[in-house]
Design a protein around this motif. Structure first.
Motif, PDB file in Angstrom:
ATOM      1  N   PHE A 297      11.504  14.249  -0.081  1.00  0.00           N
ATOM      2  CA  PHE A 297      12.880  12.951   0.045  1.00  0.00           C
ATOM      3  C   PHE A 297      12.245  11.451  -0.026  1.00  0.00           C
ATOM      4  O   PHE A 297      13.420  10.874  -0.136  1.00  0.00           O
ATOM      5  CB  PHE A 297      13.585  13.485   1.020  1.00  0.00           C
ATOM      6  CG  PHE A 297      13.935  15.219   0.550  1.00  0.00           C
ATOM      7  CD1 PHE A 297      14.833  15.262  -0.020  1.00  0.00           C
ATOM      8  CD2 PHE A 297      13.136  16.398   2.128  1.00  0.00           C
ATOM      9  CE1 PHE A 297      14.991  16.851  -0.620  1.00  0.00           C
ATOM     10  CE2 PHE A 297      14.172  17.411   1.575  1.00  0.00           C
ATOM     11  CZ  PHE A 297      14.526  17.693   0.721  1.00  0.00           C
ATOM     12  N   ILE A 298      10.947  10.979   0.779  1.00  0.00           N
ATOM     13  CA  ILE A 298      11.111  10.179   0.732  1.00  0.00           C
ATOM     14  C   ILE A 298      10.515   9.385  -0.018  1.00  0.00           C
ATOM     15  O   ILE A 298       9.357   9.842  -1.293  1.00  0.00           O
ATOM     16  CB  ILE A 298       9.839   9.951   2.220  1.00  0.00           C
ATOM     17  CG1 ILE A 298      10.421  10.693   2.513  1.00  0.00           C
ATOM     18  CG2 ILE A 298       9.052   8.756   2.232  1.00  0.00           C
ATOM     19  CD1 ILE A 298       9.051  11.078   3.941  1.00  0.00           C
ATOM     20  N   PRO A 299      10.847   7.543  -0.353  1.00  0.00           N
ATOM     21  CA  PRO A 299      10.595   7.075  -1.980  1.00  0.00           C
ATOM     22  C   PRO A 299       9.051   6.946  -2.314  1.00  0.00           C
ATOM     23  O   PRO A 299       8.480   7.205  -0.660  1.00  0.00           O
ATOM     24  CB  PRO A 299      11.280   5.460  -1.582  1.00  0.00           C
ATOM     25  CG  PRO A 299      12.115   6.480  -0.594  1.00  0.00           C
ATOM     26  CD  PRO A 299      11.538   6.996   0.743  1.00  0.00           C
ATOM     27  N   ASP A 300       8.794   6.599  -3.129  1.00  0.00           N
ATOM     28  CA  ASP A 300       7.434   6.759  -3.333  1.00  0.00           C
ATOM     29  C   ASP A 300       6.790   5.303  -2.246  1.00  0.00           C
ATOM     30  O   ASP A 300       5.328   5.001  -2.582  1.00  0.00           O
ATOM     31  CB  ASP A 300       6.769   6.578  -4.696  1.00  0.00           C
ATOM     32  CG  ASP A 300       7.556   7.887  -5.421  1.00  0.00           C
ATOM     33  OD1 ASP A 300       7.148   8.551  -4.641  1.00  0.00           O
ATOM     34  OD2 ASP A 300       7.626   7.953  -6.330  1.00  0.00           O
ATOM     35  N   SER A 301       7.390   4.504  -2.216  1.00  0.00           N
ATOM     36  CA  SER A 301       7.495   3.561  -1.492  1.00  0.00           C
ATOM     37  C   SER A 301       6.925   3.589  -0.188  1.00  0.00           C
ATOM     38  O   SER A 301       6.185   2.647   0.287  1.00  0.00           O
ATOM     39  CB  SER A 301       8.215   2.598  -1.723  1.00  0.00           C
ATOM     40  OG  SER A 301       9.483   2.242  -1.132  1.00  0.00           O
ATOM     41  N   PHE A 302       6.298   4.733   0.560  1.00  0.00           N
ATOM     42  CA  PHE A 302       6.424   5.036   1.836  1.00  0.00           C
ATOM     43  C   PHE A 302       4.998   5.134   1.567  1.00  0.00           C
ATOM     44  O   PHE A 302       4.739   6.531   0.943  1.00  0.00           O
ATOM     45  CB  PHE A 302       7.268   5.411   2.247  1.00  0.00           C
ATOM     46  CG  PHE A 302       8.939   5.031   2.964  1.00  0.00           C
ATOM     47  CD1 PHE A 302       8.497   4.893   4.230  1.00  0.00           C
ATOM     48  CD2 PHE A 302       9.455   4.567   2.192  1.00  0.00           C
ATOM     49  CE1 PHE A 302      10.043   4.700   4.875  1.00  0.00           C
ATOM     50  CE2 PHE A 302      10.591   4.208   1.922  1.00  0.00           C
ATOM     51  CZ  PHE A 302      11.093   4.353   3.665  1.00  0.00           C
ATOM     52  N   ILE A 303       4.005   4.605   2.273  1.00  0.00           N
ATOM     53  CA  ILE A 303       2.634   5.747   1.743  1.00  0.00           C
ATOM     54  C   ILE A 303       2.683   6.755   3.122  1.00  0.00           C
ATOM     55  O   ILE A 303       2.198   6.208   3.993  1.00  0.00           O
ATOM     56  CB  ILE A 303       1.732   4.410   2.202  1.00  0.00           C
ATOM     57  CG1 ILE A 303       1.634   3.252   1.366  1.00  0.00           C
ATOM     58  CG2 ILE A 303      -0.095   5.205   2.248  1.00  0.00           C
ATOM     59  CD1 ILE A 303       1.212   3.713  -0.417  1.00  0.00           C
ATOM     60  N   LEU A 304       2.413   7.801   3.370  1.00  0.00           N
ATOM     61  CA  LEU A 304       3.024   8.757   3.988  1.00  0.00           C
ATOM     62  C   LEU A 304       1.215   9.174   4.313  1.00  0.00           C
ATOM     63  O   LEU A 304       0.597   9.171   3.218  1.00  0.00           O
ATOM     64  CB  LEU A 304       3.192   9.967   3.083  1.00  0.00           C
ATOM     65  CG  LEU A 304       4.750   9.879   3.133  1.00  0.00           C
ATOM     66  CD1 LEU A 304       5.359  10.316   2.429  1.00  0.00           C
ATOM     67  CD2 LEU A 304       5.580   9.346   3.871  1.00  0.00           C
ATOM     68  N   PRO A 305       1.161   9.934   5.489  1.00  0.00           N
ATOM     69  CA  PRO A 305      -0.105  11.067   5.584  1.00  0.00           C
ATOM     70  C   PRO A 305      -0.294  12.080   5.167  1.00  0.00           C
ATOM     71  O   PRO A 305       0.686  13.108   4.341  1.00  0.00           O
ATOM     72  CB  PRO A 305      -0.001  10.843   7.543  1.00  0.00           C
ATOM     73  CG  PRO A 305       1.606  10.941   7.401  1.00  0.00           C
ATOM     74  CD  PRO A 305       2.308   9.805   7.011  1.00  0.00           C
ATOM     75  N   GLU A 306      -2.014  12.506   4.733  1.00  0.00           N
ATOM     76  CA  GLU A 306      -1.711  13.232   4.039  1.00  0.00           C
ATOM     77  C   GLU A 306      -2.325  14.356   4.172  1.00  0.00           C
ATOM     78  O   GLU A 306      -2.345  15.693   4.548  1.00  0.00           O
ATOM     79  CB  GLU A 306      -2.841  12.872   2.383  1.00  0.00           C
ATOM     80  CG  GLU A 306      -2.099  12.488   1.944  1.00  0.00           C
ATOM     81  CD  GLU A 306      -2.755  12.926   0.667  1.00  0.00           C
ATOM     82  OE1 GLU A 306      -4.109  12.583   0.426  1.00  0.00           O
ATOM     83  OE2 GLU A 306      -2.296  11.715  -0.290  1.00  0.00           O
ATOM     84  N   ASN A 307      -3.413  14.317   5.867  1.00  0.00           N
ATOM     85  CA  ASN A 307      -4.504  15.466   6.129  1.00  0.00           C
ATOM     86  C   ASN A 307      -4.799  14.978   7.322  1.00  0.00           C
ATOM     87  O   ASN A 307      -4.575  13.310   8.101  1.00  0.00           O
ATOM     88  CB  ASN A 307      -5.447  15.567   5.352  1.00  0.00           C
ATOM     89  CG  ASN A 307      -5.239  15.635   4.344  1.00  0.00           C
ATOM     90  OD1 ASN A 307      -5.915  15.169   3.753  1.00  0.00           O
ATOM     91  ND2 ASN A 307      -5.459  16.572   4.059  1.00  0.00           N
ATOM     92  N   LEU A 308      -4.357  16.354   8.213  1.00  0.00           N
ATOM     93  CA  LEU A 308      -5.220  16.033   9.868  1.00  0.00           C
ATOM     94  C   LEU A 308      -7.061  15.750   9.907  1.00  0.00           C
ATOM     95  O   LEU A 308      -7.451  16.406   9.096  1.00  0.00           O
ATOM     96  CB  LEU A 308      -4.292  17.108  11.127  1.00  0.00           C
ATOM     97  CG  LEU A 308      -2.643  16.956  11.530  1.00  0.00           C
ATOM     98  CD1 LEU A 308      -2.612  18.300  12.325  1.00  0.00           C
ATOM     99  CD2 LEU A 308      -2.424  15.077  11.642  1.00  0.00           C
ATOM    100  N   VAL A 309      -7.074  14.729  11.098  1.00  0.00           N
ATOM    101  CA  VAL A 309      -8.837  14.781  11.023  1.00  0.00           C
ATOM    102  C   VAL A 309      -9.184  15.301  12.626  1.00  0.00           C
ATOM    103  O   VAL A 309      -8.426  14.532  13.270  1.00  0.00           O
ATOM    104  CB  VAL A 309      -8.875  13.576  10.834  1.00  0.00           C
ATOM    105  CG1 VAL A 309     -10.785  13.321  10.579  1.00  0.00           C
ATOM    106  CG2 VAL A 309      -8.631  13.472   8.806  1.00  0.00           C
ATOM    107  N   SER A 310      -9.783  15.580  12.367  1.00  0.00           N
ATOM    108  CA  SER A 310     -10.228  16.189  14.353  1.00  0.00           C
ATOM    109  C   SER A 310     -12.370  16.241  14.234  1.00  0.00           C
ATOM    110  O   SER A 310     -12.322  16.049  13.020  1.00  0.00           O
ATOM    111  CB  SER A 310     -10.420  17.894  13.959  1.00  0.00           C
ATOM    112  OG  SER A 310     -10.884  19.332  13.055  1.00  0.00           O
TER     113      SER A 310
END
Length: 247
Positions: A69-82
């Motif tokens: 639902f979020i526009p492509d202009s938003f750089i979204l998180p992809e993975n958590l890192v541990s």
């Protein structure tokens, strides 16, 4: 979200991401990160425990869950890192481009080009207004809306929202916002228009809504016209400047 587990040695060998001098990051340390031949930014959070961290993880999950639902202009998180199976941060795609703050500060970039990107912010706000209106994601605002949280791809003439983990989404708790602080010009504003939540010591000061996003956008525009930060003005100076602009 998928979790990428690193050893202490792998994490220690990561190269810090160089940020422009005008961009301040008080929440995390940024690293360059490569996985499966794709370049990422790894954001290692300073606060990795307690309620604030839990709210951050919830926000990341909601951004991931609602990404359609979020526009492509938003750089979204992809993975958590541990690191050794303890979550310390997350990744976002590394996008080519320049920080909007650097673009606006540059004496070598044409004023019309700067105005073009300022107008794109308005389009992004209109797009997320439609997201709230026409999708199930009715609680979605940028919140920490300021010049440094946008990235410009000059070749594609595109503007992207970064640091999206500070967004207001899906009933998460409110994060701090640079221009929505009681210590800034906003602290002298008419608070009847902006619902104050008084959690600034641990989170945001105002409940984000369309008005608060538009306020931050207005401050960005006024900063551009004034040539420096109007957020540092007192109320008398601010109204004097508005009168000057009107004249």
């Amino acid at each position: 979200m998928e979790v990428i587990n690193l050893s202490k040695k792998e994490f220690g060998n990561l190269k810090p991401l160089e940020l422009p001098k005008s961009v301040f990051n008080t929440e995390a340390k940024m690293y360059e990160f490569e996985r499966r031949r794709k370049q990422y930014v790894l954001k290692s959070l300073y606060n990795d425990e307690g309620p604030t961290f839990a709210n951050k993880l919830y926000t990341l999950e909601m951004l991931s869950t609602n990404r359609d639902f979020i526009p492509d202009s938003f750089i979204l998180p992809e993975n958590l890192v541990s690191v050794n199976k303890k979550v310390v941060g997350f990744t976002t795609p590394l996008m080519p481009g320049d920080n909007l703050q650097e673009i606006l500060n540059s004496p070598y970039i044409d004023r019309k080009e700067k105005i073009y990107y300022l107008k794109r912010i308005g389009e992004i706000l209109e797009n997320i207004k439609n997201v709230r209106r026409y999708t199930r994601l009715t609680d979605f605002y940028i919140n920490d809306l300021h010049e440094s949280n946008f990235l410009v791809n000059g070749q594609k003439k595109q503007l992207y929202v970064v640091d999206t983990d500070s967004c207001k989404i899906a009933n998460n708790s409110v994060f701090c916002s640079r221009y929505l602080s009681p210590c800034s010009l906003f602290g002298q504003a008419n608070t009847k228009k902006y619902p104050i939540i008084n959690t600034f010591s641990v989170g945001g000061y105002v409940m984000p809504d369309e008005n608060s996003d538009l306020y931050c956008y207005s401050i960005i525009l006024l900063n551009f016209l004034y040539g420096t930060n109007v957020n540092n003005m007192n109320l008398s100076e601010y109204y004097t400047y508005l009168t000057y602009l009107s004249d």
